[in-house]
Design an enzyme around this catalytic site. Structure first.
Site, PDB file in Angstrom:
ATOM      1  N   HIS A 275      -5.221 -12.549 -14.762  1.00 29.79           N
ATOM      2  CA  HIS A 275      -3.880 -13.146 -14.774  1.00 29.79           C
ATOM      3  C   HIS A 275      -3.853 -14.210 -15.863  1.00 29.79           C
ATOM      4  O   HIS A 275      -4.582 -15.199 -15.796  1.00 29.79           O
ATOM      5  CB  HIS A 275      -3.540 -13.752 -13.409  1.00 29.79           C
ATOM      6  CG  HIS A 275      -3.240 -12.725 -12.358  1.00 29.79           C
ATOM      7  ND1 HIS A 275      -3.532 -12.921 -11.029  1.00 29.79           N
ATOM      8  CD2 HIS A 275      -2.683 -11.489 -12.449  1.00 29.79           C
ATOM      9  CE1 HIS A 275      -3.158 -11.852 -10.327  1.00 29.79           C
ATOM     10  NE2 HIS A 275      -2.637 -10.969 -11.179  1.00 29.79           N
ATOM     11  N   GLU A 278      -3.832 -18.267 -15.774  1.00 25.02           N
ATOM     12  CA  GLU A 278      -4.881 -18.962 -15.025  1.00 25.02           C
ATOM     13  C   GLU A 278      -5.973 -19.438 -15.984  1.00 25.02           C
ATOM     14  O   GLU A 278      -7.114 -18.978 -15.954  1.00 25.02           O
ATOM     15  CB  GLU A 278      -5.413 -18.038 -13.927  1.00 25.02           C
ATOM     16  CG  GLU A 278      -4.314 -17.657 -12.922  1.00 25.02           C
ATOM     17  CD  GLU A 278      -4.683 -16.526 -11.976  1.00 25.02           C
ATOM     18  OE1 GLU A 278      -5.844 -16.062 -12.020  1.00 25.02           O
ATOM     19  OE2 GLU A 278      -3.809 -16.093 -11.193  1.00 25.02           O
ATOM     20  N   ARG A 333       2.108 -14.281 -16.393  1.00 25.95           N
ATOM     21  CA  ARG A 333       1.040 -13.821 -15.499  1.00 25.95           C
ATOM     22  C   ARG A 333       0.562 -12.402 -15.809  1.00 25.95           C
ATOM     23  O   ARG A 333      -0.630 -12.099 -15.730  1.00 25.95           O
ATOM     24  CB  ARG A 333       1.556 -13.876 -14.057  1.00 25.95           C
ATOM     25  CG  ARG A 333       0.766 -13.104 -12.995  1.00 25.95           C
ATOM     26  CD  ARG A 333       1.530 -13.148 -11.680  1.00 25.95           C
ATOM     27  NE  ARG A 333       1.011 -12.232 -10.676  1.00 25.95           N
ATOM     28  CZ  ARG A 333       0.173 -12.570  -9.702  1.00 25.95           C
ATOM     29  NH1 ARG A 333      -0.277 -13.812  -9.632  1.00 25.95           N
ATOM     30  NH2 ARG A 333      -0.212 -11.681  -8.800  1.00 25.95           N
ATOM     31  N   HIS A 402     -10.153 -15.773 -10.344  1.00 29.53           N
ATOM     32  CA  HIS A 402      -8.748 -16.150 -10.461  1.00 29.53           C
ATOM     33  C   HIS A 402      -8.597 -17.645 -10.189  1.00 29.53           C
ATOM     34  O   HIS A 402      -9.561 -18.349  -9.899  1.00 29.53           O
ATOM     35  CB  HIS A 402      -7.911 -15.393  -9.421  1.00 29.53           C
ATOM     36  CG  HIS A 402      -7.861 -13.912  -9.596  1.00 29.53           C
ATOM     37  ND1 HIS A 402      -6.699 -13.237  -9.910  1.00 29.53           N
ATOM     38  CD2 HIS A 402      -8.821 -12.953  -9.493  1.00 29.53           C
ATOM     39  CE1 HIS A 402      -6.942 -11.940  -9.983  1.00 29.53           C
ATOM     40  NE2 HIS A 402      -8.233 -11.742  -9.742  1.00 29.53           N
ATOM     41  N   GLU A 476     -10.859 -17.710  -6.087  1.00 36.52           N
ATOM     42  CA  GLU A 476      -9.675 -18.488  -6.472  1.00 36.52           C
ATOM     43  C   GLU A 476     -10.157 -19.915  -6.722  1.00 36.52           C
ATOM     44  O   GLU A 476     -10.532 -20.628  -5.786  1.00 36.52           O
ATOM     45  CB  GLU A 476      -8.605 -18.465  -5.375  1.00 36.52           C
ATOM     46  CG  GLU A 476      -8.009 -17.097  -5.086  1.00 36.52           C
ATOM     47  CD  GLU A 476      -6.985 -16.660  -6.117  1.00 36.52           C
ATOM     48  OE1 GLU A 476      -6.660 -17.469  -7.006  1.00 36.52           O
ATOM     49  OE2 GLU A 476      -6.512 -15.512  -6.023  1.00 36.52           O
TER      50      GLU A 476
END
Length: 515
Positions: A275, A278, A333, A402, A476
């Site tokens: 993405h 990020e 994104r 991510h 994440e």
């Protein structure tokens, strides 16, 4: 056309907040010599009537749907008047220093917002399913041009949304009327972007001549990262080589670093930046690459891993999107492949994989941030990895990185049914986040994607797990809701350092538990 008239329909402070802001501005405009046209008064009257109906209805069911469907022309007309007043305010905002938050937001049919206008990020806390459903309805109102950083999925999880200036009053009024709590997470997003750009410009004043000179504590462009990759390979020819596994839609090379000490080894895969917005992930990826090259032969744990396994690292998994975040829209994104049947651009590359493709947790709308694409592996960026995984045939761990929300997730995301290795993956995740926390005290949650965050279909880790890669995880990274995707550059190295501890834990376990 006064607030007295509004008061005939509105009986609470929340309802007055709902109506007062727009009509005070509109009333002021209509009262001026240049704003006394009958059609403007008509818009004001009709807007007032609809708002009163809205307020006196049962929550926001039938009448709210009428109100928001009419918003396509009525609300835009009213906001056009309001917007003419607010242009002065917008023009007083400081201009961005380069990349702005121009609102393409996948919806290319929308006009781009002024780069100088105020955007806020709200953190919304729903307390029940009714409020979650209301927020889902809000997310579908395309004319508001909202960008949900964290979607409304469950009352236990916060909802983060970027709101352009022109939509702040309607959104805040909507939340107030429905008694949904929110806080301003980021007061002015452009301020953070300006700071980010200043730091990048400062870093570019000194061009690195080696990877030792590279500024790991700053964000870098695609060209700068590609230059870093080439330098690292040149400096470490016996350990590192660059593999081109394919091309992006815009014909950029999909580069993977292979760290290897011998032929025919099983592999461990790490990817960052699937993405594009990020940025902490691509920045961490460069730090990981340097760490591997530097610590082999010095660090016992890493040396033992590389003596038995190759490590494959794709730092910029979505290069078209990443380049676009630097040159046009920092908040982009998806990929950059146009949709032939709409004006919208891009596919969510983490919804384009084969397992559970097209299920809940992905969208069939090409304008959505979670658009799954027209078919499985439609994105060349995804297809290249799929082909590599199948051709290699012996990857034992697959780690996709991510941001944000500080979580360590494993399969499945598309179903609540636990994967066959649930207990082992859960215990390994617990150990990994414990080791991560030991450095700076950063707290992660962990578990299956479905149980921990939300249902998501067509994701990377679900597909890789179903290919027989047992140790399939999704990270994440920082933070948990202060800066979101605009994590300050001074957190890059600490984030990479703590994440590395978790990666080593998973890679060691993979080495010690062959299958």
């Amino acid at each position: 056309m006064s607030e007295l008239a509004i008061g005939l329909c509105c009986t609470s402070d929340a309802q007055l907040e709902l109506t007062g802001g727009l009509f005070q501005a509109l009333g002021t405009y209509v009262a001026t010599p240049n704003g006394s046209l009958e059609w403007e008064q008509g818009i004001l009257c009709l807007s007032l009537l609809l708002r009163c109906l809205y307020i006196t209805s049962h929550r926001i069911k039938i009448i709210s749907q009428l109100y928001y469907s009419l918003a396509g022309w009525l609300h835009r007309a009213a906001l056009h008047i309001l917007w003419s007043l607010l242009q002065v305010t917008a023009e007083q905002q400081p201009k961005g220093l380069g990349v702005s938050i121009r609102q393409e937001h996948s919806y290319s049919k929308f006009e781009e917002l002024n780069a100088s206008e105020l955007h806020q990020v709200l953190r919304i806390s729903a307390t029940n399913e009714v409020q979650i459903n209301l927020l889902k309805e809000l997310s579908e109102l395309e004319h508001l041009q909202l960008d949900f950083w964290m979607e409304p999925v469950h009352k236990s999880l916060p909802v983060d949304v970027r709101v352009p200036f022109r939509s702040l009053q309607p959104v805040k009024s909507f939340l107030a009327y429905n008694e949904i709590h929110y806080e301003v997470m980021i007061e002015d997003l452009q301020d953070l972007l300006d700071m980010e750009q200043r730091e990048m410009l400062r870093s570019r004043a000194l061009q690195p001549r080696s990877t030792d000179d590279y500024d790991y504590s700053n964000y870098h462009t695609l060209d700068e990262i590609n230059s870093f990759i080439d330098m690292l390979v040149k400096e470490n020819p016996s350990l590192v080589r660059k593999i081109e596994i394919g091309y992006s839609y815009e014909k950029r090379s999909l580069n993977v670093l292979q760290f290897s000490t011998g032929p025919n080894r099983p592999g461990i895969w790490i990817d960052t930046g699937i993405h594009s917005r990020e940025w902490i992930t691509q920045a961490s990826g460069t730090w990981f690459a340097k760490k591997i090259a530097t610590d082999y032969g010095r660090d016992d744990a890493l040396t033992a891993i590389l003596d038995k396994y190759d490590i494959f690292l794709e730092i910029v998994t979505n290069p078209d999107g990443y380049d676009y975040t630097h040159k046009t829209n920092r908040m982009w994104r998806k990929t950059r492949k146009p949709d032939p049947d709409s004006d919208c651009v891009g596919v969510d590359p983490n919804r384009n994989w084969g397992t559970g493709f097209g299920g809940a947790g992905s969208s069939s709308n090409p304008c959505s941030e979670t658009y799954r694409g027209p078919y499985v592996n439609s994105e060349s960026e995804v297809k290249a990895i799929v082909d590599f995984v199948k051709s290699h045939g012996n990857l034992k761990a697959f780690l996709s990185i991510h941001s944000y929300s500080q979580m360590l997730l494993f399969p499945y995301g598309d179903t609540s049914v636990p994967c066959p290795d649930h207990e082992e993956l859960n215990e390994l995740a617990r150990k990994a986040i414990t080791d991560l926390k030991s450095l700076y005290g950063t707290t992660y949650t962990y578990g299956s994607t479905y149980d921990t965050i939300y249902q998501a279909s067509g994701t990377t880790s679900d597909w890789t797990y179903d290919q027989g890669i047992k140790y399939s995880y999704t990270f994440e990274l920082r933070d948990d809701g202060h800066y979101g995707f605009i994590l300050p550059a001074d957190q890059i190295v600490p984030t990479a350092e703590e994440t590395w501890l978790a990666l080593i834990t998973i890679m060691e376990h993979t080495k010690n538990n062959p299958y």
